[in-house]
Design an enzyme around this catalytic site. Structure first.
Site, PDB file in Angstrom:
ATOM      1  N   HIS A  24       1.461  -1.205  -0.330  1.00 17.11           N
ATOM      2  CA  HIS A  24       0.157  -0.105   0.056  1.00 17.11           C
ATOM      3  C   HIS A  24       0.876   1.584   0.167  1.00 17.11           C
ATOM      4  O   HIS A  24       0.699   1.989   0.394  1.00 17.11           O
ATOM      5  CB  HIS A  24      -1.013   0.060   0.867  1.00 17.11           C
ATOM      6  CG  HIS A  24      -0.796   0.363   2.624  1.00 17.11           C
ATOM      7  ND1 HIS A  24       0.569   0.656   3.281  1.00 17.11           N
ATOM      8  CD2 HIS A  24      -0.905  -0.773   3.546  1.00 17.11           C
ATOM      9  CE1 HIS A  24       0.406   0.374   3.983  1.00 17.11           C
ATOM     10  NE2 HIS A  24      -0.533   0.000   5.010  1.00 17.11           N
ATOM     11  N   HIS A  79      -4.554  -7.884  14.388  1.00 21.15           N
ATOM     12  CA  HIS A  79      -5.606  -6.746  13.326  1.00 21.15           C
ATOM     13  C   HIS A  79      -5.666  -7.347  12.603  1.00 21.15           C
ATOM     14  O   HIS A  79      -6.061  -8.376  11.831  1.00 21.15           O
ATOM     15  CB  HIS A  79      -4.208  -6.243  12.841  1.00 21.15           C
ATOM     16  CG  HIS A  79      -3.104  -5.478  11.955  1.00 21.15           C
ATOM     17  ND1 HIS A  79      -4.699  -4.377  12.384  1.00 21.15           N
ATOM     18  CD2 HIS A  79      -2.572  -4.724  11.298  1.00 21.15           C
ATOM     19  CE1 HIS A  79      -4.306  -3.927  11.147  1.00 21.15           C
ATOM     20  NE2 HIS A  79      -2.669  -3.800  10.747  1.00 21.15           N
ATOM     21  N   GLU A  81      -6.473  -5.785   9.439  1.00 25.42           N
ATOM     22  CA  GLU A  81      -5.896  -5.005   8.086  1.00 25.42           C
ATOM     23  C   GLU A  81      -5.793  -6.338   7.547  1.00 25.42           C
ATOM     24  O   GLU A  81      -5.508  -7.490   8.533  1.00 25.42           O
ATOM     25  CB  GLU A  81      -5.119  -4.879   8.161  1.00 25.42           C
ATOM     26  CG  GLU A  81      -4.282  -3.796   6.213  1.00 25.42           C
ATOM     27  CD  GLU A  81      -3.626  -2.566   6.759  1.00 25.42           C
ATOM     28  OE1 GLU A  81      -2.282  -2.317   7.936  1.00 25.42           O
ATOM     29  OE2 GLU A  81      -3.214  -1.780   5.666  1.00 25.42           O
ATOM     30  N   ASP A  83      -3.616  -7.642   5.146  1.00 30.47           N
ATOM     31  CA  ASP A  83      -2.852  -8.957   5.109  1.00 30.47           C
ATOM     32  C   ASP A  83      -2.779  -9.883   6.932  1.00 30.47           C
ATOM     33  O   ASP A  83      -1.675 -10.511   7.011  1.00 30.47           O
ATOM     34  CB  ASP A  83      -1.490  -8.069   5.136  1.00 30.47           C
ATOM     35  CG  ASP A  83      -1.283  -7.017   5.876  1.00 30.47           C
ATOM     36  OD1 ASP A  83      -2.619  -6.223   6.256  1.00 30.47           O
ATOM     37  OD2 ASP A  83      -0.386  -6.905   6.367  1.00 30.47           O
ATOM     38  N   HIS A 145      -0.629  -1.172  13.881  1.00 28.79           N
ATOM     39  CA  HIS A 145      -0.637   0.083  13.428  1.00 28.79           C
ATOM     40  C   HIS A 145      -2.509   0.599  12.460  1.00 28.79           C
ATOM     41  O   HIS A 145      -2.232   2.162  11.911  1.00 28.79           O
ATOM     42  CB  HIS A 145       0.411   0.274  12.165  1.00 28.79           C
ATOM     43  CG  HIS A 145      -0.242   0.714  10.855  1.00 28.79           C
ATOM     44  ND1 HIS A 145      -0.712  -1.120   9.530  1.00 28.79           N
ATOM     45  CD2 HIS A 145      -0.266   1.039   9.882  1.00 28.79           C
ATOM     46  CE1 HIS A 145      -1.507  -0.393   8.321  1.00 28.79           C
ATOM     47  NE2 HIS A 145      -0.689   0.883   8.499  1.00 28.79           N
ATOM     48  N   ASP A 164       2.055  -5.548  14.144  1.00 26.22           N
ATOM     49  CA  ASP A 164       2.933  -4.777  12.891  1.00 26.22           C
ATOM     50  C   ASP A 164       4.296  -3.962  13.374  1.00 26.22           C
ATOM     51  O   ASP A 164       5.533  -4.339  12.940  1.00 26.22           O
ATOM     52  CB  ASP A 164       1.828  -3.972  12.181  1.00 26.22           C
ATOM     53  CG  ASP A 164       1.139  -4.548  11.018  1.00 26.22           C
ATOM     54  OD1 ASP A 164       1.470  -5.043  10.651  1.00 26.22           O
ATOM     55  OD2 ASP A 164       0.238  -3.615  10.970  1.00 26.22           O
ATOM     56  N   TYR A 192      10.206   0.313   7.709  1.00 25.69           N
ATOM     57  CA  TYR A 192       8.769  -0.104   7.830  1.00 25.69           C
ATOM     58  C   TYR A 192       8.415   0.736   8.540  1.00 25.69           C
ATOM     59  O   TYR A 192       7.009   0.946   8.784  1.00 25.69           O
ATOM     60  CB  TYR A 192       8.971  -1.597   8.303  1.00 25.69           C
ATOM     61  CG  TYR A 192       7.959  -2.597   8.589  1.00 25.69           C
ATOM     62  CD1 TYR A 192       7.044  -3.131   7.799  1.00 25.69           C
ATOM     63  CD2 TYR A 192       7.422  -1.687  10.494  1.00 25.69           C
ATOM     64  CE1 TYR A 192       6.166  -3.538   8.498  1.00 25.69           C
ATOM     65  CE2 TYR A 192       5.661  -2.403  10.958  1.00 25.69           C
ATOM     66  CZ  TYR A 192       5.308  -3.187   9.637  1.00 25.69           C
ATOM     67  OH  TYR A 192       4.887  -4.031  10.539  1.00 25.69           O
ATOM     68  N   HIS A 223       5.401  -9.152  10.222  1.00 25.10           N
ATOM     69  CA  HIS A 223       6.076  -9.394   8.691  1.00 25.10           C
ATOM     70  C   HIS A 223       7.431  -9.074   9.409  1.00 25.10           C
ATOM     71  O   HIS A 223       7.558  -8.429  10.171  1.00 25.10           O
ATOM     72  CB  HIS A 223       5.928  -8.013   7.894  1.00 25.10           C
ATOM     73  CG  HIS A 223       4.624  -7.822   7.814  1.00 25.10           C
ATOM     74  ND1 HIS A 223       3.683  -8.261   7.279  1.00 25.10           N
ATOM     75  CD2 HIS A 223       3.482  -6.764   8.774  1.00 25.10           C
ATOM     76  CE1 HIS A 223       2.390  -7.652   7.682  1.00 25.10           C
ATOM     77  NE2 HIS A 223       2.266  -6.774   8.018  1.00 25.10           N
TER      78      HIS A 223
HETATM   79 FE1  FEO Z   1      -1.276  -2.551   9.434  1.00 25.86          FE
HETATM   80 FE2  FEO Z   1       0.583  -5.490   8.868  1.00 25.86          FE
HETATM   81  O1  FEO Z   1      -0.742  -4.583   8.164  1.00 25.86           O
END
Ligand code: FEO
Length: 399
Positions: A24, A79, A81, A83, A145, A164, A192, A223
């Protein structure tokens, strides 16, 4: 990467994405991973799901190498989101008896995103879930996040699943930071942080304060590689960035049409060095904005350089201005310079816009007509030296 046991009964079962190059808006030139963790105790819990882009089948295959996914008792959504949650529908379809745990806001968002009548349970700060040998404790980590984000901590394994926070976008065949190479991971950690966390630096400090008394020997982010060593180093970096600590360093962000502004950049950089600031210069047409933002984090001074284009700012330079907002750091000092042909205007407009954004911009931007000659090169050098001294607080001034 096949499943890997982090601790007895605790497995990485995530998905490595070698292909992703744009997350993104953040360039991910080393790929990424969507880390999920399976905790096999008397009860079985899965922490986070994977991305929607084909990750579900890989995630389920990885889980099936350890246990039948139908046996999962709890799915923890740190989370919502995509991903992290994109594979939830597939997981919950298989794990028909599972309870889906998320923060209060997380439950609401998952409902809005997926419209399933899953067996939700809200968890809040300090809530515990016993799995038998292992237990999990949840900590709200708002804005890391998204507003609904939380951390999950396993005290018996001294392991924090940090979502995150503390992540990096790296695809690898090795799971641990010390295997991938700390020196290789740190630039990705910083990039990041700059793009995803820096906007919420106060939230990062608050979250670190909240977990400061936990015994943490391992951090599994969502991640990139897992931290099992150098956790103090990791926290030190986050604290330094979140506290807006700077080095004697400048970053020059520039555009150029026929090379005149670029020539100015070199002479200004020499002057910055003479004034006590090392510098890096980035052509906005040739460098991804997320890489430049990463370099801004610890810079004391940012120089924006633009040739005049139709009486205004060269569009690629103007397009970078919104990216300056991402770190939400108005403590940095800015200076402006650039070339022009006949009318000028870029430096004046840049100064106006940046001041309107709330930055302290050095007086007397430097603008030069056409290509710099010897006198102009000297003027650039003096401008750079003056800007460095101004940024370091040695002199007021202009160049
Ligand atoms: Fe806030 Fe890994 O996405």
């Amino acid at each position: 990467m096949a499943p890997i046991e982090l601790r007895q009964g605790i497995y990485w079962v995530g998905v490595v994405d070698w292909d992703i190059r744009d997350f993104h808006g953040l360039s991910t030139n080393a790929g990424s991973s969507y880390n999920s963790y399976l905790i096999v105790s008397d009860k079985i819990a899965l922490v986070d799901a994977a991305d929607p882009g084909g990750g579900a089948s890989v995630l389920l295959r990885h889980i099936a190498e350890i246990v039948d996914p139908a046996r999962i008792d709890y799915v923890i959504s740190n989370h919502s989101e995509p991903d992290h949650s994109g594979a939830l529908s597939e997981v919950m379809k298989v794990a028909t008896g599972a309870t889906l745990l998320a923060s209060k806001d997380g439950v609401k968002r998952l409902g809005q995103m997926y419209h399933h009548d899953w067996n939700f349970r809200e968890v809040g700060d300090g809530d515990e879930l016993s799995l038998g040998k292992y237990s999990l404790t949840f900590f709200n980590a708002p804005l890391l996040h998204w507003p609904e984000t939380m951390f999950t901590y396993c005290p018996e394994a001294k392991t924090l699943f940090s979502c995150d926070a503390f992540g990096s976008h790296i695809a690898s065949t090795e799971l641990f930071v010390d295997e991938v190479g700390t020196d290789r991971v740190l630039p990705h950690l910083r990039k990041y942080y700059a793009f995803l966390i820096a906007s919420f630096r106060k939230a990062a400090l608050a979250a670190m304060d909240k977990i400061k008394d936990l015994e943490i020997e391992m951090i599994g982010p969502s991640h990139g590689p897992v931290w099992r060593r150098d956790i103090d180093l990791l926290f030190d970096h986050y604290r330094s960035w979140a506290n807006l600590e700077v080095k004697d360093k400048a970053t020059i962000v520039y555009g150029t049409m026929w090379g005149a502004t670029q020539t100015m950049v070199g002479a200004v950089a020499d002057g910055l060095k003479a004034g006590g600031l090392e510098s890096r210069a980035w052509n906005v047409k040739k460098t991804d904005a997320s890489d430049i933002i990463s370099d801004l984090l610890d810079s004391r001074l940012i120089l924006m350089a633009s040739p005049t284009f139709v009486s205004g700012i060269y569009p690629p330079v103007e397009a970078f201005i919104p990216y300056l907002r991402i770190p939400r750091d108005k403590t940095k000092k800015l200076a402006v310079f650039g070339s022009f042909g006949w009318s000028g205007g870029a430096t004046r407009k840049l100064t106006e816009i940046l001041r309107a954004e709330g930055y302290e911009v050095m007086d007397d931007a430097l603008q030069q007509r056409f290509f710099p000659g010897e006198d102009e090169i000297r003027e650039c050098y003096e401008f750079g030296r003056g800007a460095a001294e101004w940024a370091k607080g040695k002199e007021s001034g202009s160049a």
